[in-house]
Structure formats: structure tokens, C-alpha cells
Design a protein around this motif. Sequence first.
Motif, PDB file in Angstrom:
ATOM      1  N   ALA A 191       2.956 -14.653  72.052  1.00  0.00           N
ATOM      2  CA  ALA A 191       3.980 -14.332  71.060  1.00  0.00           C
ATOM      3  C   ALA A 191       4.371 -15.572  70.267  1.00  0.00           C
ATOM      4  O   ALA A 191       4.566 -15.520  69.045  1.00  0.00           O
ATOM      5  N   GLU A 192       4.481 -16.721  70.954  1.00  0.00           N
ATOM      6  CA  GLU A 192       4.796 -17.976  70.270  1.00  0.00           C
ATOM      7  C   GLU A 192       3.705 -18.337  69.258  1.00  0.00           C
ATOM      8  O   GLU A 192       3.998 -18.792  68.150  1.00  0.00           O
ATOM      9  N   ALA A 193       2.457 -18.131  69.663  1.00  0.00           N
ATOM     10  CA  ALA A 193       1.348 -18.461  68.770  1.00  0.00           C
ATOM     11  C   ALA A 193       1.379 -17.577  67.521  1.00  0.00           C
ATOM     12  O   ALA A 193       1.098 -18.042  66.407  1.00  0.00           O
ATOM     13  N   LEU A 194       1.720 -16.299  67.691  1.00  0.00           N
ATOM     14  CA  LEU A 194       1.823 -15.405  66.534  1.00  0.00           C
ATOM     15  C   LEU A 194       2.969 -15.847  65.626  1.00  0.00           C
ATOM     16  O   LEU A 194       2.844 -15.830  64.395  1.00  0.00           O
ATOM     17  N   ALA A 195       4.092 -16.261  66.232  1.00  0.00           N
ATOM     18  CA  ALA A 195       5.226 -16.736  65.435  1.00  0.00           C
ATOM     19  C   ALA A 195       4.842 -17.992  64.645  1.00  0.00           C
ATOM     20  O   ALA A 195       5.217 -18.134  63.474  1.00  0.00           O
ATOM     21  N   ASP A 196       4.090 -18.906  65.272  1.00  0.00           N
ATOM     22  CA  ASP A 196       3.615 -20.104  64.568  1.00  0.00           C
ATOM     23  C   ASP A 196       2.713 -19.722  63.394  1.00  0.00           C
ATOM     24  O   ASP A 196       2.797 -20.307  62.305  1.00  0.00           O
ATOM     25  N   PHE A 197       1.860 -18.724  63.612  1.00  0.00           N
ATOM     26  CA  PHE A 197       0.974 -18.235  62.550  1.00  0.00           C
ATOM     27  C   PHE A 197       1.813 -17.706  61.386  1.00  0.00           C
ATOM     28  O   PHE A 197       1.562 -18.009  60.214  1.00  0.00           O
ATOM     29  N   GLY A 198       2.834 -16.889  61.719  1.00  0.00           N
ATOM     30  CA  GLY A 198       3.692 -16.327  60.680  1.00  0.00           C
ATOM     31  C   GLY A 198       4.460 -17.388  59.919  1.00  0.00           C
ATOM     32  O   GLY A 198       4.626 -17.298  58.695  1.00  0.00           O
ATOM     33  N   LEU A 199       4.918 -18.429  60.625  1.00  0.00           N
ATOM     34  CA  LEU A 199       5.659 -19.505  59.974  1.00  0.00           C
ATOM     35  C   LEU A 199       4.770 -20.292  59.020  1.00  0.00           C
ATOM     36  O   LEU A 199       5.169 -20.615  57.893  1.00  0.00           O
ATOM     37  N   ARG A 200       3.538 -20.585  59.455  1.00  0.00           N
ATOM     38  CA  ARG A 200       2.601 -21.305  58.576  1.00  0.00           C
ATOM     39  C   ARG A 200       2.283 -20.464  57.336  1.00  0.00           C
ATOM     40  O   ARG A 200       2.186 -20.988  56.221  1.00  0.00           O
ATOM     41  N   ARG A 201       2.140 -19.202  57.541  1.00  0.00           N
ATOM     42  CA  ARG A 201       1.832 -18.287  56.430  1.00  0.00           C
ATOM     43  C   ARG A 201       2.997 -18.245  55.432  1.00  0.00           C
ATOM     44  O   ARG A 201       2.795 -18.275  54.211  1.00  0.00           O
ATOM     45  N   ARG A 202       4.213 -18.187  55.975  1.00  0.00           N
ATOM     46  CA  ARG A 202       5.398 -18.161  55.116  1.00  0.00           C
ATOM     47  C   ARG A 202       5.538 -19.469  54.339  1.00  0.00           C
ATOM     48  O   ARG A 202       5.794 -19.467  53.127  1.00  0.00           O
ATOM     49  N   THR A 203       5.355 -20.594  55.039  1.00  0.00           N
ATOM     50  CA  THR A 203       5.481 -21.904  54.410  1.00  0.00           C
ATOM     51  C   THR A 203       4.461 -22.082  53.292  1.00  0.00           C
ATOM     52  O   THR A 203       4.780 -22.599  52.208  1.00  0.00           O
ATOM     53  N   ALA A 204       3.230 -21.633  53.539  1.00  0.00           N
ATOM     54  CA  ALA A 204       2.174 -21.753  52.526  1.00  0.00           C
ATOM     55  C   ALA A 204       2.521 -20.952  51.272  1.00  0.00           C
ATOM     56  O   ALA A 204       2.302 -21.410  50.142  1.00  0.00           O
ATOM     57  N   ALA A 205       3.086 -19.759  51.465  1.00  0.00           N
ATOM     58  CA  ALA A 205       3.457 -18.928  50.315  1.00  0.00           C
ATOM     59  C   ALA A 205       4.563 -19.600  49.501  1.00  0.00           C
ATOM     60  O   ALA A 205       4.499 -19.640  48.261  1.00  0.00           O
ATOM     61  N   LEU A 206       5.563 -20.140  50.176  1.00  0.00           N
ATOM     62  CA  LEU A 206       6.672 -20.781  49.466  1.00  0.00           C
ATOM     63  C   LEU A 206       6.208 -22.020  48.718  1.00  0.00           C
ATOM     64  O   LEU A 206       6.618 -22.262  47.571  1.00  0.00           O
ATOM     65  N   GLU A 207       5.340 -22.817  49.367  1.00  0.00           N
ATOM     66  CA  GLU A 207       4.841 -24.028  48.714  1.00  0.00           C
ATOM     67  C   GLU A 207       3.989 -23.704  47.490  1.00  0.00           C
ATOM     68  O   GLU A 207       3.955 -24.472  46.525  1.00  0.00           O
TER      69      GLU A 207
END
Length: 569
Positions: free
Chosen positions: A532-548
Motif C-alpha cells: 500500500a505504501e508503494a502504491l501511495a508513493d507511485f500516486g505521489l510521484r504521478r501527482r507531482t509530475a502532473a503539477l510540475e
Amino acid sequence: MSPTALPAAAVPEHGHVTFLGAGPGDPGLLTLRAVEALANADVLVAEHEVLDVVRTHARPGVSVVNAETGPSSDPLPGTGTPHPKLVDGTSTSVEVPAVRDASHLVMEAARGGRRVVRAVSGDPGLDTYAAEEMLACAAAGVPFEVVPGVAAAVGVPAYAGVPLRDAQGADVRFVDARTASDRCWTEVGASDGTVVVSTTLDSVAAAAGELVSAGRKPDTPMTVTVAGTTTRQRTWSATLGTIAQTLKQAKVLPSPEGGRPVIAVVGERSAPAQRDRLAWFESKPLFGWKVLVPRTKEQAASLSDQLRSYGAVPHEVPTIAVEPPRTPQQMERAVKGLVTGRYEWIAFTSVNAVKAVREKFEEYGLDARAFAGIKVAAVGEQTAKALIAFGVKPDLVPSGEQSAAGLLEDWPPYDPVFDPIDRVFLPRADIATETLVAGLIELGWEVDDVTAYRTVRASPPPAETREAIKGGGFDAVLFTSSSTVRNLVGIAGKPHNVTVIACIGPATAKTAEEHGLRVDVMAPEPSVHKLAEALADFGLRRRTAALEAGDPVTRPSERRPGSRRRRAT
């Protein structure tokens, strides 16, 4: 017990009513006093969306009254009024003609000497009809109390990242657009304070127009939040003059769901630059993600709780059903051997193994004391927690990898000087691997390898769930074993290619790839919580990339059907 709580023996002859605020939608916002009152209730009266928030805290067998739907013909015992109509398999529930008629049913139930909880959305002091129902109770001599709740007008802005006050201490005005008079609009329009407007999605533009007509500048910042404090929450930032166009460009309006309630905040504290830094809830790494959890119901609970903490909406689909062994004699002999001193160790490799032994203990009238003198091993933290709940503290839990291999790393070799008995009881599934058995034998132990339970493929989920799996309705799916991959594909079909695939380890990932699935996420160690932590990390990286990149933050299921997934790095 709260000082306002009524002891069970003190319930008056005519019963007692608790008017309870259920908050704006997040079940975690219920107060401790609210949970206490729900646990003692005989009858629970609430609208449908409120029932979803409070019913999990009610005791089994409580009568549940849906205050929005039509009456039933069966009378409540001793009252002559409509009897609760069944809403689900664990509680009895009643239906009443309309919200205004709820007071009649509440009082009738209370007159029968019952504890009645009347739950309302937000806070009872701001509910449209709660005061009328309280007056009706007072007139009828039915004692009542009030348990405040978090008002939507306060809780929703907090979840949207919009503080209503700051060091400057500006005034805060609350307006219900449905009942606001011209004088009300004039007063708030002339103020420069923060205005919190309760309205509906398709009436937001009209409310903004009222404020502009009353003197507010069209460029005054405004936020609009729908489904506040839930994982369906969505917030738009605009100004009084642009909110109509913003909702149109977001394709929110026109919509058949335009009647949904919203909370709009008008004032400088809702400025987008500030909200971007304070929007803690909607910026969770998996916010709004619909995540498929294909495990047994018992196993899915803690994993689902963890996913919710990341903002996800877990959807549990059992793919494996647990059944007793076909021939129980072997298990019966082994459990009797525990009592007679046949074993030095017992090793539990799953929560289901603990459950199987516990059930057999209860069948024989035994409890945790039967483990006296026996060393107990657990393959990981979740199995250890199940043992502790049984009253048994394990002597050995892997210090490293939580698996059979990790358990063997820490398992002591048999020593005839220190170990009076050389035998290990290993209760496990019928399809378990031989890793642990072979390793224990190599360490000099004799192993009674016993089938404690069988794992079989579960029944297919409902048709709408199967369509969501195959059609890209889920944002992610968590595979916790190779069998969950095979069984999910077997009972529901292959997940759509936009769905993020997360696997607990290399063996599970290999099985997923053999079924034509691209693996996006893999846990750093074989633990459901690390997955679950790994999926959350994936989601955070995905969100950060979109914002950047200046792109809108979207969920995987919102991509065009057929588009390829990008692997996060």
C-alpha cells in the motif's frame, strides 16, 4: 462514560432521545460522545446518507429508521405505528413518510422505553427540522439530549484548505442560499468579511450574482466544494464573476446532478495561491482513487483502512474463500497433541491458520492457556496481531523479511540438550509451498505438516464490479499473491490497461505478467502494508509530475480508454 450519558438502568419509562450531529460526511469526524450514544441506541433514525456514516457504530440488532422513504404496514410492538422495515441483514429498519414525520416515529419508539438516536447531517442546531422535533419531544414529555456535530459550513472549508479566519480576525458570515432574504444578501454584500454559503451546485452562480449585486467586487475569490470531507470531494477556485464559466469549462454544469449540496467560501482567504498550500485533503497521494482489494473480507480490513488514510476508496472483492479441510481428523489429532505435549513449537503462516486453530480450540472448549509451555512462531506482523487478539504472544516473528524464508532465517536449529521435544506443528493452507517444511527439516526438526484450511475460488462479484474491472473503472488493483491474480482474472476478467497494477513480490508480478498485465508497482518487501505504501508513493510521484508539467491532476481511470500507462520512476 460522558457526564451527559444516561446509564442503562436510568432510561425513563417513556424512553430517551439523543439528537446527534453526524458531521458533514467523513465518519472519522463523529465525536466520542456520538459513538457512545450510537453504541447504546435501540432505535436509530436518520436519512440515507447519514445512515452510511453512523450505522457502523450502532450495536447489532438496532432498529434502523430511514427517515426519507415510505411507510411499512407492520406496527412497532406496543405502539400501533409502522414497524421498522428491513434495510440489511444485521439490523431492523423502519421507513417513514417524510422527514417532517420523523418526530412522530421517534416519540412513539421512545414511549416504548427505548433509547432513540436521531442522527442528522452536520450539527443538530443547524438542521432544518431538528428544532421542531425537539419541541415535539418536549411537548410530549419525552426527555432528550443534544450531541453537537461538526457543521458542514465549518468542516468542509477545513477539508478544502480554506481557513475561515486568520490573525486579521475578519468577520465570518454564514448564509443558507435556499432561505436567505434580500436583507441578508444586502448585509453580507456590504461586509468585507468571509462569507460561507450553503447552496446547490446549479445555484452557485445565482448566489455569486446576489453578492455582486449587493456590493461585493466581481474579482473577490471564491471556492466551491462538493461532497466535502469525503473521498469524492472536489473543489473549484474562481471569483464571483467567473465561477459560472469555471464550472462550465470543468464540464460540471449543466448536469443532472446540479442539485447536489455545496459549500462556497467567498473572501480573500479562499484565494487560489493560499489554497494550493493548504489543500491537505485533496492532495493526498491516492485521493479519490478507486482501488480494488482482491482478498478475503477479514484480510482486507486493515489494508483498506491504510488505503483510506492515503485518500483512496477501497473496493473489497473476495477472490478466495476459506473452507475447512475435507478430512478434519488430521487437524483434530494435531490440536489434541498440543494439549498432550507432543510439540515444542507451533508455526502460524497466516491469519487464516490462526483462525482455523482458534475455531478448533473453541470446538473443544479450549482457550489460549492450552499454549502453555509451547513456543509460538508467526510469519509476520499481521499473523502476530491475530495471535495477540487470541491471547497468545508469539515467541518468534521474523526480524527481516516477513515470509517463510524470513522465519527460517531466525528459527533456531534443534538442540537435544535444550529442546526436550523435536516436533513442530505447522497448520497451513492446502496449497501452501514446501519452503518452510524443508527448511525446518534441514534445521533438525520433525514437522507435522497439517492442512488446517482449504482455499477455494470465491464466487464472481456483481456484474457492475466485473464491468468496472474490465472497463477501466478502477484506478488500481493490489495483488497480494499469485492466487489472487489467477482467481480475479478467473471470476471477473482481466483489469483494463489503464488500471495501475501493484504486486506484493516477484512471484506475484510474474503471474500477473503471464496473464498479460503490466506491473507498475512492486512492494519493496512482501508485506501488504509495504505494498500500500508503494502504491501511495507511485500516486505521489504521478501527482507531482502532473503539477510540475502544469497539467491537471487526474486519476488513472480518467485517462482516455486505450491510452498506455506510463511507469513512474
